[in-house]
Design an enzyme around this catalytic site. Structure first.
Site, PDB file in Angstrom:
ATOM      1  N   CYS A  86     100.705  52.973  82.458  1.00 59.96           N
ATOM      2  CA  CYS A  86     100.120  53.099  81.345  1.00 59.96           C
ATOM      3  C   CYS A  86      98.694  52.857  81.338  1.00 59.96           C
ATOM      4  O   CYS A  86      98.263  51.831  81.798  1.00 59.96           O
ATOM      5  CB  CYS A  86     100.612  51.896  80.074  1.00 59.96           C
ATOM      6  SG  CYS A  86     102.270  51.535  80.220  1.00 59.96           S
ATOM      7  N   GLU A 148      95.419  54.003  69.951  1.00 65.95           N
ATOM      8  CA  GLU A 148      95.262  55.365  70.905  1.00 65.95           C
ATOM      9  C   GLU A 148      96.116  56.324  70.480  1.00 65.95           C
ATOM     10  O   GLU A 148      97.227  56.188  69.827  1.00 65.95           O
ATOM     11  CB  GLU A 148      95.433  54.782  72.290  1.00 65.95           C
ATOM     12  CG  GLU A 148      96.930  53.976  72.435  1.00 65.95           C
ATOM     13  CD  GLU A 148      96.851  53.393  73.931  1.00 65.95           C
ATOM     14  OE1 GLU A 148      95.811  53.249  74.572  1.00 65.95           O
ATOM     15  OE2 GLU A 148      97.876  53.318  74.585  1.00 65.95           O
TER      16      GLU A 148
END
Length: 227
Positions: A86, A148
């Site tokens: 990630c 995000e």
């Protein structure tokens, strides 16, 4: 706002805070760039700052999912278990390309090498399946957090692993049943998961996992799932 004491932070991870992330609006339109540090400060998140990110789900040919435990040196969500990789695309021409999310895929290739030591030649951008996007916000602590739009990338192949201990504390391949046990442990407070991984696992992951050979019905590049 709590004071940031950089002396308490890992030197290598502090250097990464200078990277330039891609600022976006709530519909994933690029509106600028800012440092990784500024993108992850809660005081900026509270003002609406959003950046572009990705989550890779890497499966081996036995259809087991690679999980990692983030190192204790990580500034956000240290020690938490999460999906294979990630991170964030950076504000450069190669990682800004939006056609078929090629920029995000290049960023994923870069970070799979940096975190897990997977050789670049083992990660073919055309083998990555870009499924969809997820929008979420979460605090790590009083100072740091995430806000995000996360591109979901699936990849299935056997790869060479040589993890960087500054990035990854541990890793393992898990079956669906083993992940269900991990989720139960998290619910009992025995381990911690990153918030994005928990969101994805609870809402989407097992359905996608059941259809690794037929992911096309789940590809949606128009919708942003707002969690």
């Amino acid at each position: 706002m709590p004071e940031i004491n950089a002396s308490n932070l890992d030197e290598k991870q502090v250097q990464l805070l200078a990277e330039m992330c891609i600022l976006i609006d709530e519909n994933d339109n690029k509106i600028g760039a800012d440092t990784k540090k500024n993108c992850h400060l809660n005081e900026n998140i509270d003002k609406g700052l959003i950046h572009r990110a990705f989550s890779v789900f890497l499966f081996n040919t036995e259809n087991k999912l690679l999980l990692q435990q983030r190192s204790d040196a990580k500034i956000t969500f240290p020690g938490c278990f999460t999906n294979s990789c990630c991170s964030h695309p950076l504000n450069n021409p190669g990682e800004l390309e939006e056609n078929d999310a090629m920029g995000v895929k290049r960023a994923a290739q870069r970070r799979l090498k940096a975190e897990l030591g997977i050789p670049l030649e083992e990660v073919d951008l055309n083998e990555m399946n870009y499924l969809t996007r997820i929008y979420y916000k979460a605090q790590s602590d009083g100072i740091w957090g995430e806000h995000e739009i996360d591109y979901i990338l699936f990849l299935r192949k056997n790869v060479t692993l040589n993890p960087d201990p500054n990035e990854i504390k541990s890793y393992c391949y898990v079956s669906k049943e083993e992940l269900k046990e991990i989720l139960k442990k998290e619910a009992r407070g025995e381990i911690k998961l990153t918030p994005w991984f928990k969101i994805i696992a609870d809402a989407f992951l097992f359905k996608w996992w059941d259809n690794l050979n037929h992911l096309s019905p789940f590809v949606d590049h128009e919708k942003i799932h707002r969690m």
